[in-house]
Enzyme design. Structure first.
Site, PDB file in Angstrom:
ATOM      1  N   HIS A 217       0.842  -1.193   0.000  1.00 45.04           N
ATOM      2  CA  HIS A 217       0.000   0.000   0.000  1.00 45.04           C
ATOM      3  C   HIS A 217       0.876   1.242   0.000  1.00 45.04           C
ATOM      4  CE1 HIS A 217       0.799   0.530   4.262  1.00 45.04           C
ATOM      5  NE2 HIS A 217       0.105  -0.532   4.629  1.00 45.04           N
TER       6      HIS A 217
ATOM      7  N   HIS B  34       3.832   1.564   2.572  1.00 43.68           N
ATOM      8  CA  HIS B  34       5.080   0.884   2.216  1.00 43.68           C
ATOM      9  C   HIS B  34       5.807   1.672   1.123  1.00 43.68           C
ATOM     10  CE1 HIS B  34       2.309  -2.650   3.180  1.00 43.68           C
ATOM     11  NE2 HIS B  34       3.198  -2.682   4.158  1.00 43.68           N
TER      12      HIS B  34
ATOM     13  N   CYS C 297       1.722 -11.657  19.071  1.00 41.72           N
ATOM     14  CA  CYS C 297       0.910 -11.228  17.926  1.00 41.72           C
ATOM     15  C   CYS C 297       1.560 -11.809  16.681  1.00 41.72           C
ATOM     16  CB  CYS C 297       0.826  -9.703  17.813  1.00 41.72           C
ATOM     17  SG  CYS C 297       0.086  -9.209  16.225  1.00 41.72           S
TER      18      CYS C 297
ATOM     19  N   CYS D 277       2.566  -9.200  13.942  1.00 39.29           N
ATOM     20  CA  CYS D 277       3.794  -8.453  14.225  1.00 39.29           C
ATOM     21  C   CYS D 277       4.987  -9.383  14.336  1.00 39.29           C
ATOM     22  CB  CYS D 277       3.746  -7.738  15.574  1.00 39.29           C
ATOM     23  SG  CYS D 277       2.598  -6.397  15.692  1.00 39.29           S
TER      24      CYS D 277
ATOM     25  N   CYS E  54      -3.618  -6.538  20.123  1.00 38.41           N
ATOM     26  CA  CYS E  54      -2.328  -6.016  19.652  1.00 38.41           C
ATOM     27  C   CYS E  54      -2.478  -4.520  19.347  1.00 38.41           C
ATOM     28  CB  CYS E  54      -1.897  -6.755  18.388  1.00 38.41           C
ATOM     29  SG  CYS E  54      -0.659  -5.844  17.451  1.00 38.41           S
TER      30      CYS E  54
ATOM     31  N   HIS F 180      -2.137  -4.094  15.320  1.00 38.07           N
ATOM     32  CA  HIS F 180      -3.109  -4.722  14.423  1.00 38.07           C
ATOM     33  C   HIS F 180      -4.527  -4.771  14.966  1.00 38.07           C
ATOM     34  CE1 HIS F 180       0.770  -6.198  12.972  1.00 38.07           C
ATOM     35  NE2 HIS F 180       0.197  -6.075  11.806  1.00 38.07           N
TER      36      HIS F 180
ATOM     37  N   LYS G 133      -5.659   5.143  10.292  1.00 34.47           N
ATOM     38  CA  LYS G 133      -4.435   4.355  10.189  1.00 34.47           C
ATOM     39  C   LYS G 133      -4.606   3.245   9.143  1.00 34.47           C
ATOM     40  CE  LYS G 133      -2.085   1.632  13.605  1.00 34.47           C
ATOM     41  NZ  LYS G 133      -1.923   1.414  15.020  1.00 34.47           N
TER      42      LYS G 133
ATOM     43  N   LYS H 228      -0.683  -2.586   9.045  1.00 34.82           N
ATOM     44  CA  LYS H 228       0.235  -3.326   8.187  1.00 34.82           C
ATOM     45  C   LYS H 228      -0.477  -4.332   7.298  1.00 34.82           C
ATOM     46  CE  LYS H 228       4.402  -3.369  10.948  1.00 34.82           C
ATOM     47  NZ  LYS H 228       5.375  -4.235  11.586  1.00 34.82           N
TER      48      LYS H 228
HETATM   49  N1  MSP Z   1       9.355  -7.056   7.669  1.00 31.09           N
HETATM   50  C1  MSP Z   1       9.417  -5.997   8.619  1.00 31.09           C
HETATM   51  C2  MSP Z   1      10.728  -5.231   8.510  1.00 31.09           C
HETATM   52  C3  MSP Z   1      11.965  -6.045   8.676  1.00 31.09           C
HETATM   53  S1  MSP Z   1      13.377  -5.087   8.415  1.00 31.09           S
HETATM   54  C4  MSP Z   1      14.643  -5.963   8.923  1.00 31.09           C
HETATM   55  C5  MSP Z   1       8.256  -5.031   8.379  1.00 31.09           C
HETATM   56  N2  MSP Z   1       7.703  -5.042   7.161  1.00 31.09           N
HETATM   57  S2  MSP Z   1       6.450  -4.184   6.707  1.00 31.09           S
HETATM   58  O1  MSP Z   1       6.185  -4.591   5.350  1.00 31.09           O
HETATM   59  O2  MSP Z   1       5.406  -4.314   7.655  1.00 31.09           O
HETATM   60  O3  MSP Z   1       6.854  -2.698   6.732  1.00 31.09           O
HETATM   61  C6  MSP Z   1       7.832  -2.213   5.844  1.00 31.09           C
HETATM   62  C7  MSP Z   1       8.027  -0.719   5.970  1.00 31.09           C
HETATM   63  O4  MSP Z   1       6.848  -0.029   5.576  1.00 31.09           O
HETATM   64  C8  MSP Z   1       8.329  -0.260   7.398  1.00 31.09           C
HETATM   65  O5  MSP Z   1       9.325   0.732   7.380  1.00 31.09           O
HETATM   66  C9  MSP Z   1       7.048   0.355   7.852  1.00 31.09           C
HETATM   67  O6  MSP Z   1       7.284   1.356   8.799  1.00 31.09           O
HETATM   68  C10 MSP Z   1       6.581   0.959   6.535  1.00 31.09           C
HETATM   69  N3  MSP Z   1       5.156   1.239   6.592  1.00 31.09           N
HETATM   70  C11 MSP Z   1       4.126   0.348   6.692  1.00 31.09           C
HETATM   71  N4  MSP Z   1       2.966   1.052   6.800  1.00 31.09           N
HETATM   72  C12 MSP Z   1       3.223   2.384   6.747  1.00 31.09           C
HETATM   73  C13 MSP Z   1       2.455   3.553   6.761  1.00 31.09           C
HETATM   74  N5  MSP Z   1       1.144   3.527   6.873  1.00 31.09           N
HETATM   75  N6  MSP Z   1       3.113   4.737   6.649  1.00 31.09           N
HETATM   76  C14 MSP Z   1       4.465   4.815   6.490  1.00 31.09           C
HETATM   77  N7  MSP Z   1       5.215   3.741   6.471  1.00 31.09           N
HETATM   78  C15 MSP Z   1       4.632   2.512   6.636  1.00 31.09           C
HETATM   79  O7  MSP Z   1       7.922  -4.276   9.267  1.00 31.09           O
END
Ligand code: MSP
Length: 512
Positions: A20, A23, A130, A133, A147, A150, A298, A301
């Site tokens: 999304h 990311h 969780c 996470c 959590c 989530h 929000k 993830k």
């Molecule tokens: N797999 C772990 C990271 C392991 S690194 C050794 C993870 N993955 S993630 O796919 O959930 O997140 C990847 C990145 O996207 C993270 O930096 C996370 O902060 C970022 N974001 C996920 N959702 C976000 C928003 N809504 N806004 C900004 N960044 C976001 O965590």
């Protein structure tokens, strides 16, 4: 400092999730920074990838009737296709299921296990887990028993685990962060980390026996490595930790781990402590940006209702997409995505701003000089364009060095505004009189030269539009070979160059 290479990383993403714009925000920001450093002539290594082990993946695969490997093989390309459309120029893409990564994780585990300090020990763990996470929580970290990230139920788990003695690293971490205040940015995040460390660190478990989708511990292969210990290690895998010592010495420590604030604890506490225990230097800097919300809500993830980048890319195109997020949100703060604001930025800054400037200047060069850049000959006709441009270009570079992404773009758009205003002042379209042809030539030279400098400055944020502008200006040497600060200095456009007004850079969007 990073050794010889500017080494910058994104986190590795969970292949299960639907990509999304949150990311993508992380990926675009990292790419913007990386491309700026490349433009300065630095050797850059930009790493990204996918985080493919753990219970969450194993369960999802099972639900689909697939092996975990088949499942991640099927999911991972959905991430690369997003990065391809966002023009993310990564230099390496790591999947934690690759053999090179297994080797690095096992080597780091061995190094910590054998460091003579008993930093890895066997214990029993009981806690609230969780799965989304892949992390344990204490009772009071939960919100209404769910959590905090989530908003889903956690599970009580009891297992025999190996533990990492994080509790022994509090003082060393504090010393490290006191000696290197720049190691965590922005400052609010640094303060958060320092207070967590001061309040006392607890050991964390680094192995699991309740499932097997992971990297086996070398000394006790019934256990697989905890997914965060595994995932964090990707940053040294790709630098050559296990298989290329000379390369590793050149690459490590990484200059910037660019992450979102939700994974700060893992990056700024677990990771440097793991490295210290394995006798490897901690990274130079962890940069934790804020969270993107949609309509004030929000995007969690795993929230499948998050906005997919393609929805916006189809409407705005990649350059406008990248520009909007980097310009609109202060890196480090949370920001709210709004479609209306994105249309507004597109129309004001791109269509009316840079796009209009470009088409006006190229159209006048075409109609008055057959598209050929004329000589500049009338002293003073350039007004303050060279000084305004030089000053703003310098500020752009200082901001970019300091990872002040939005202010860097604001500085660049001051040049756009000034150049558009210059045309309004000079009114070259009203010069019909042949005796003022030198003046017309000089005004158009100054305007086109400003466009050339703008093309260089916008290359890291809008690689495509910059390349199109560059070729419309008739520049021969590839834009990729331009180097700051020199390429942004006044006078680089040679009279006699043949320009061509081509496609409009940023067609206006209707508000509907
Ligand atoms: N797999 C772990 C990271 C392991 S690194 C050794 C993870 N993955 S993630 O796919 O959930 O997140 C990847 C990145 O996207 C993270 O930096 C996370 O902060 C970022 N974001 C996920 N959702 C976000 C928003 N809504 N806004 C900004 N960044 C976001 O965590």
């Amino acid at each position: 400092m990073g050794r010889d290479v500017f080494y910058i990383t994104t986190p590795i993403y969970y292949p299960n999730d639907v990509p999304h714009i949150g990311h993508a925000y992380n990926a675009v920001a990292t790419d913007f920074i990386a491309r700026f450093h490349r433009l300065r002539g630095e050797e850059v290594f930009h790493l990204t990838g996918t985080d493919e082990h753990g219970l969450k993946i194993q369960r999802a695969a099972k639900e689909q009737g697939m092996t975990a490997q088949e499942w991640v093989d099927a999911m991972e390309p959905r991430w690369r296709e997003v990065w391809a459309r966002l023009d993310i120029a990564y230099d390496d893409y790591i999947r934690t299921t690759e053999p090179r990564h297994t080797a690095a994780v096992q080597e780091l585990l061995e190094a910590v296990h054998d460091n003579g300090k008993d930093d890895i020990y066997l214990g029993t763990y009981e806690g609230l887990y969780c799965v989304s996470c892949e992390a344990y929580y204490t009772e009071d970290e939960l919100i209404d028993g769910l959590c905090p990230i989530h908003e889903r139920p956690v599970e009580r788990m009891v297992e025999e685990n190996y533990f990492f003695r994080l509790s022994a690293y509090g003082d060393r971490l504090l010393e490290h962060y006191e000696a290197h205040p720049e190691a965590i940015e922005p400052e609010t995040r640094r303060n958060e980390v320092l207070s967590t460390i001061r309040s006392g660190l607890q050991d964390f478990s680094i192995s699991r026996t309740t499932f097997d989708w992971g990297i086996p511990l070398p000394w006790d292969p019934k256990h697989v490595c905890y997914v965060w210990f595994d995932a964090l290690t990707n940053y040294i895998t790709a630098a050559g930790y296990a298989d290329a010592p000379e390369r590793f010495a050149r690459m490590w420590p990484a200059n910037i781990h660019s992450i979102g604030k939700d994974i700060l604890r893992q990056h700024a506490i677990y990771w440097p402590a793991m490295l210290m225990a394995g006798n490897v230097e901690p990274p130079t800097q962890v940069w934790a940006h804020g969270f993107l919300t949609v309509g004030g809500k929000k995007m969690s993830k795993t929230n499948a209702t998050g906005v997919h980048p393609f929805e916006l890319l189809d409407v705005f195109g990649v350059d406008s997409y990248r520009y909007y997020f980097m310009r609109e949100i202060q890196f480090g703060q949370d920001g709210s995505f709004s479609y209306e604001a994105m249309v507004e930025r597109h129309n004001a800054d791109l269509a009316n701003g840079l796009g209009n400037l470009t088409s006006r200047v190229l159209a006048m060069l075409g109609s008055h000089f057959d598209g050929v850049v004329p000589e500049f000959s009338v002293a003073g006709a350039e007004s303050d364009l060279p000084s305004v441009t030089a000053e703003a270009a310098a500020r752009y570079q200082t901001h970019m060095q300091g990872v002040e992404l939005s202010p860097a773009l604001t500085a660049t758009w001051e040049i756009v505004a000034r150049a558009n205003h210059y045309l309004v002042e000079k009114e070259p379209w009203k010069i019909k009189d042949g005796s003022r042809r030198d003046e017309l030539a000089s005004i158009l030279y100054a305007s086109a030269e400003t466009l050339r400098i703008l093309a260089v400055l916008i290359f890291p944020i809008m690689p495509r539009a910059a390349s199109v502008l560059w070729s419309q200006l008739g520049m021969r040497e590839p834009i990729e070979d331009q180097r700051l600060p020199h390429a942004a200095e006044w006078g680089g456009l040679a009279p006699g160059t043949t320009t061509a007004k081509g496609e409009s850079l940023f067609p206006r969007l209707e508000t509907e």
